[in-house]
Enzyme design. Structure first.
Site, short mmCIF file in Angstrom:
data_model
loop_
_atom_site.label_atom_id
_atom_site.label_comp_id
_atom_site.label_asym_id
_atom_site.label_seq_id
_atom_site.Cartn_x
_atom_site.Cartn_y
_atom_site.Cartn_z
N GLU A 174 0.81 -1.21 0.00
CA GLU A 174 0.00 0.00 0.00
C GLU A 174 0.85 1.26 0.00
OE1 GLU A 174 -4.05 -1.66 2.02
OE2 GLU A 174 -2.56 -0.89 3.40
N CYS A 177 3.46 8.51 1.24
CA CYS A 177 4.01 7.56 2.20
C CYS A 177 4.14 6.23 1.46
CB CYS A 177 3.02 7.48 3.37
SG CYS A 177 3.48 6.28 4.60
N CYS A 207 6.94 -7.11 6.99
CA CYS A 207 8.11 -6.60 7.72
C CYS A 207 8.56 -7.67 8.70
CB CYS A 207 7.74 -5.32 8.49
SG CYS A 207 9.17 -4.52 9.25
N CYS A 224 7.51 -5.11 15.38
CA CYS A 224 7.15 -4.13 16.41
C CYS A 224 5.74 -4.50 16.88
CB CYS A 224 7.21 -2.72 15.85
SG CYS A 224 8.88 -2.28 15.34
N CYS A 279 2.28 -2.75 15.51
CA CYS A 279 2.21 -2.41 14.08
C CYS A 279 1.50 -3.49 13.28
CB CYS A 279 3.63 -2.19 13.54
SG CYS A 279 3.67 -1.88 11.77
N GLY A 333 7.00 -2.01 5.81
CA GLY A 333 8.38 -2.48 5.72
C GLY A 333 9.39 -1.58 6.40
N GLU A 334 10.59 -2.13 6.51
CA GLU A 334 11.70 -1.40 7.12
C GLU A 334 12.68 -1.05 5.99
OE1 GLU A 334 12.89 -0.01 9.99
OE2 GLU A 334 14.67 0.33 8.76
N SER A 372 12.40 6.46 7.32
CA SER A 372 12.01 6.18 8.71
C SER A 372 12.48 4.78 9.06
CB SER A 372 10.49 6.28 8.84
OG SER A 372 10.08 5.97 10.15
N SER A 395 12.09 5.55 14.83
CA SER A 395 10.93 5.12 15.63
C SER A 395 11.41 4.75 17.02
CB SER A 395 10.28 3.91 14.95
OG SER A 395 9.75 4.30 13.71
N LEU A 396 11.37 5.70 17.92
CA LEU A 396 11.92 5.47 19.26
C LEU A 396 10.89 4.79 20.17
CD1 LEU A 396 14.54 5.90 20.79
CD2 LEU A 396 13.71 8.13 21.51
N HIS A 397 9.76 5.44 20.38
CA HIS A 397 8.60 4.85 21.06
C HIS A 397 8.75 4.53 22.54
CE1 HIS A 397 6.97 4.83 17.11
NE2 HIS A 397 7.52 3.73 16.70
N ASN A 434 -2.88 3.97 16.19
CA ASN A 434 -4.01 3.61 15.33
C ASN A 434 -4.29 2.13 15.47
OD1 ASN A 434 -4.54 6.17 13.99
ND2 ASN A 434 -2.47 5.91 13.18
N CYS A 442 -1.14 5.70 9.99
CA CYS A 442 0.14 5.08 10.37
C CYS A 442 -0.10 3.73 11.01
CB CYS A 442 0.86 5.90 11.43
SG CYS A 442 1.52 7.39 10.82
N1 SAH Z 1 9.91 0.51 9.53
C1 SAH Z 1 9.88 1.95 9.58
C2 SAH Z 1 8.59 2.52 8.97
C3 SAH Z 1 7.40 2.13 9.79
S1 SAH Z 1 5.87 2.97 9.61
C4 SAH Z 1 10.01 2.42 11.01
O1 SAH Z 1 9.93 1.57 11.92
O2 SAH Z 1 10.20 3.60 11.25
C5 SAH Z 1 6.10 4.60 10.18
C6 SAH Z 1 5.77 4.86 11.64
O3 SAH Z 1 4.48 4.41 12.05
C7 SAH Z 1 6.77 4.21 12.58
O4 SAH Z 1 7.20 5.14 13.54
C8 SAH Z 1 5.94 3.15 13.22
O5 SAH Z 1 6.48 2.73 14.44
C9 SAH Z 1 4.60 3.82 13.32
N2 SAH Z 1 3.50 2.89 13.59
C10 SAH Z 1 3.47 1.56 13.35
N3 SAH Z 1 2.29 1.04 13.74
C11 SAH Z 1 1.56 2.06 14.24
C12 SAH Z 1 0.24 2.15 14.76
N4 SAH Z 1 -0.55 1.09 14.84
N5 SAH Z 1 -0.19 3.37 15.14
C13 SAH Z 1 0.59 4.46 15.02
N6 SAH Z 1 1.84 4.42 14.52
C14 SAH Z 1 2.32 3.24 14.13
#
Ligand code: SAH
Length: 378
Positions: free
Chosen positions: A96, A109, A116, A120, A123, A169-170, A201, A223-225, A300, A343
């Protein structure tokens, strides 16, 4: 072998790749410049329409090469103007791509892999497992399709002003195919985007961040989180391989290469998981006085997940605390959730060939196997 199988798809070749193609066929390398402009700036699929090439060169291209666009399966339009396309990646798989229009810019995007492997826990793409890397043609093909499909902006510019690798994907786990795409995005012969308007990203694959710093000077989002290793190990399992201190050191090196350009740290807001003021304080301490900005992403949800989005006022307080501690912090506005384009909701169609997640009981369970796969290809 059939005729088609021996042809080279020119889509996705960088200028260097096209020059090598022409040299190998006894042609002048500068032909690459003309062909790049035809393919990307004018969006032409047929060599016969490339009128500044000689007839004999066109005949050569017709017999040796192809321009194979991505096959679109569906387009969905959100009521907020967001557009999502589903592209076939063969064998029943699909990825997508999402376009997010805003008054001053249009952000595309894009996806870099079918699924992937990084797993995570919050995700949707991760929950599906991993099938394969996209080719450079498939990655740049998403951009080319979107630009041809969308009306131009009022000032005549392309609808797509920014490209972010935040789809499925990464991207840094598909480094070899990523680099030619970055070159095409920024080259004046193709899309000519400024390097600041192209953002890779990553979940934090340290060796590839270092490589990217040397190879291609684009914007970086990480993507720190979570502000501590224990929590981040749970949310972003690659952290067990490259923990926060190592990741941040690499980020500051990356920023220093490019006159301390800011790095964006993405932080998904998960209710009662990583969203307290203590987390905000800890995060602020990690990033204070560094070239960093924080982008909070309200979680999300997707089918099967046990996580919940933090309340709006929690997110606001978290952002306020970061700002009070001197950080630049914003909250990402959720767009396109009525068409599952927000996202982390991108799922496409992925049959897991590699990480065997189907047998697992609940989304969010950790997978050691995924981490091993990463190490093998890092
Ligand atoms: N693999 C890359 C791109 C991922 S998508 C990465 O990890 O950065 C882009 C962003 O969306 C990342 O920060 C990811 O962690 C975040 N993301 C993934 N699932 C999500 C969700 N369910 N809700 C909100 N953000 C999410």
């Amino acid at each position: 072998m059939s005729d088609i199988a021996t042809k080279i798809n020119l889509l996705g070749l960088s200028q260097g790749g096209l020059e090598r193609f022409f040299s190998a066929h006894g042609e002048k390398p500068y032909r690459a410049r003309q062909v790049l402009q035809w393919i990307y700036q004018r969006g032409i699929d047929s060599f016969d329409e490339m009128t500044d090439l000689s007839k004999s060169l066109r005949a050569l291209l017709n017999s040796e090469a192809d321009i194979i666009p991505l096959e679109m399966q569906a387009r969905h339009d959100s009521k907020d103007g967001t557009v999502k396309w589903l592209f076939s990646s063969g064998f029943g798989q699909a990825v997508e791509t999402v376009f997010i229009p805003e008054p001053a810019r249009g952000t595309l995007c894009i996806s870099s892999q079918v699924g992937c492997a990084l797993d995570c826990s919050f995700c949707a793409t991760g929950a599906q497992g991993f099938n394969r890397n996209l080719t450079s043609a498939e990655i740049i093909g998403q951009v080319r399709h979107a630009i041809r499909d969308l009306p131009r902006r009022e000032n005549g510019d392309s609808a797509v002003t920014n490209v972010v690798f935040m789809g499925m994907g990464e991207p840094l786990a598909n480094y070899r195919n990523l680099v030619p795409v970055l070159e095409l995005l920024v080259s004046d012969l193709s899309y000519g985007l400024s390097r600041r308007r192209v953002t890779v990203s990553t979940a934090g694959i340290v060796p590839q961040i270092k490589k990217l710093g040397k190879d291609c000077n684009v914007a970086l989002a990480v993507s720190l989180h979570a502000p501590d290793d224990e929590l981040r190990n749970e949310l972003v399992p690659i952290n067990k391989v490259h923990p926060i201190a190592e990741l941040l050191d690499t980020c500051w090196e990356y920023a220093a290469r490019h006159s301390n350009r800011f790095i964006t740290f993405e932080y998904v807001m998960l209710r009662d998981v990583n969203d307290t003021l203590a987390h905000a304080n800890h995060l602020a301490a990690l990033l204070k006085n560094k070239p960093a900005k924080v982008n909070l992403i309200p979680f999300n949800p997707f089918p099967g997940t046990e996580y919940r989005r933090s309340a709006a006022d929690t997110i606001q307080q978290f952002q306020g605390r970061l700002q009070k501690r001197g950080l630049v912090a914003t909250t990402r506005r959720t767009r396109g959730d009525d068409i599952d384009a927000a996202c982390g909701q991108l799922a496409g169609k992925v049959s897991d060939r590699v990480t065997n997640r189907l047998g697992r009981k609940k989304v969010g369970q950790k997978s050691k196997k995924a981490i091993n796969i990463r190490i093998a290809s890092a």
